[in-house]
Design a protein around this motif. Structure first.
Motif, PDB file in Angstrom:
ATOM      1  N   PRO A   1       0.833  -1.205   0.000  1.00  0.00           N
ATOM      2  CA  PRO A   1       0.000   0.000   0.000  1.00  0.00           C
ATOM      3  C   PRO A   1       0.868   1.255   0.000  1.00  0.00           C
ATOM      4  O   PRO A   1       1.877   1.321   0.692  1.00  0.00           O
ATOM      5  CB  PRO A   1      -0.805  -0.092   1.289  1.00  0.00           C
TER       6      PRO A   1
ATOM      7  N   PRO B   1       1.512   5.223   0.874  1.00  0.00           N
ATOM      8  CA  PRO B   1       1.014   6.171   1.871  1.00  0.00           C
ATOM      9  C   PRO B   1       0.245   7.301   1.191  1.00  0.00           C
ATOM     10  O   PRO B   1       0.571   7.701   0.076  1.00  0.00           O
ATOM     11  CB  PRO B   1       2.290   6.700   2.532  1.00  0.00           C
TER      12      PRO B   1
ATOM     13  N   ALA C   1       0.327  10.705   5.306  1.00  0.00           N
ATOM     14  CA  ALA C   1      -0.493  10.002   6.292  1.00  0.00           C
ATOM     15  C   ALA C   1       0.365   9.041   7.087  1.00  0.00           C
ATOM     16  O   ALA C   1       1.239   8.381   6.544  1.00  0.00           O
ATOM     17  CB  ALA C   1      -1.610   9.243   5.597  1.00  0.00           C
TER      18      ALA C   1
ATOM     19  N   GLY D   1      -0.300   5.831   8.862  1.00  0.00           N
ATOM     20  CA  GLY D   1      -1.276   4.779   9.113  1.00  0.00           C
ATOM     21  C   GLY D   1      -2.629   5.125   8.500  1.00  0.00           C
ATOM     22  O   GLY D   1      -2.753   6.054   7.717  1.00  0.00           O
ATOM     23  N   PRO D   2      -3.676   4.378   8.849  1.00  0.00           N
ATOM     24  CA  PRO D   2      -5.012   4.629   8.295  1.00  0.00           C
ATOM     25  C   PRO D   2      -5.509   6.033   8.652  1.00  0.00           C
ATOM     26  O   PRO D   2      -5.297   6.504   9.762  1.00  0.00           O
ATOM     27  CB  PRO D   2      -5.892   3.570   8.956  1.00  0.00           C
ATOM     28  N   GLN D   3      -6.148   6.690   7.699  1.00  0.00           N
ATOM     29  CA  GLN D   3      -6.638   8.053   7.904  1.00  0.00           C
ATOM     30  C   GLN D   3      -8.108   8.155   7.501  1.00  0.00           C
ATOM     31  O   GLN D   3      -8.441   8.669   6.432  1.00  0.00           O
ATOM     32  CB  GLN D   3      -5.800   9.044   7.090  1.00  0.00           C
ATOM     33  N   PRO D   4      -9.015   7.691   8.348  1.00  0.00           N
ATOM     34  CA  PRO D   4     -10.440   7.726   7.989  1.00  0.00           C
ATOM     35  C   PRO D   4     -11.002   9.141   7.877  1.00  0.00           C
ATOM     36  O   PRO D   4     -12.079   9.334   7.330  1.00  0.00           O
ATOM     37  CB  PRO D   4     -11.122   6.949   9.115  1.00  0.00           C
TER      38      PRO D   4
ATOM     39  N   TRP E   1      -9.510  11.656   6.247  1.00  0.00           N
ATOM     40  CA  TRP E   1      -9.055  12.304   5.023  1.00  0.00           C
ATOM     41  C   TRP E   1     -10.168  12.282   3.982  1.00  0.00           C
ATOM     42  O   TRP E   1     -11.067  11.448   4.021  1.00  0.00           O
ATOM     43  CB  TRP E   1      -7.821  11.600   4.474  1.00  0.00           C
TER      44      TRP E   1
ATOM     45  N   TYR F   1      -6.206  13.062  -2.612  1.00  0.00           N
ATOM     46  CA  TYR F   1      -6.546  12.940  -1.197  1.00  0.00           C
ATOM     47  C   TYR F   1      -6.189  14.249  -0.514  1.00  0.00           C
ATOM     48  O   TYR F   1      -5.197  14.899  -0.858  1.00  0.00           O
ATOM     49  CB  TYR F   1      -5.755  11.795  -0.546  1.00  0.00           C
TER      50      TYR F   1
ATOM     51  N   CYS G   1      -5.799  15.996   3.480  1.00  0.00           N
ATOM     52  CA  CYS G   1      -5.733  15.698   4.915  1.00  0.00           C
ATOM     53  C   CYS G   1      -6.915  16.335   5.636  1.00  0.00           C
ATOM     54  O   CYS G   1      -7.628  17.180   5.077  1.00  0.00           O
ATOM     55  CB  CYS G   1      -4.408  16.205   5.490  1.00  0.00           C
TER      56      CYS G   1
END
Length: 69
Positions: A17, A19, A29, A31-34, A36, A47, A49
């Motif tokens: 994956p 970033p 990011a 780690g996971p950025q729900p 964004w 994407y 932020c």
């Protein structure tokens, strides 16, 4: 700009994956950025932020191209 990861590479192994990078400020990011925001402007996947998304919420909801804001 980062595009969604492919399912696998040429060898058949799962792709690593990529970033997320904010198209507005360049923040990477961790780690996971729900929180964004994902956008498609003129066919280009982007994407943003959470900070840039909050600052430009009205333009995003008004569906203005990111170049405008």
């Amino acid at each position: 700009m980062t595009s969604p990861p492919a399912d696998s590479d040429d060898s058949g192994a799962p792709a690593e994956p990529q970033p997320l990078v904010c198209a507005r400020c360049g923040r990477r990011a961790e780690g996971p950025q729900p929180t964004w925001t994902f956008s498609v402007d003129n066919g280009k996947h982007q994407y943003f932020c959470d900070a840039c998304s909050r600052e430009n919420l009205r333009a995003i909801e008004g569906r203005l191209d990111s170049a405008w804001w």
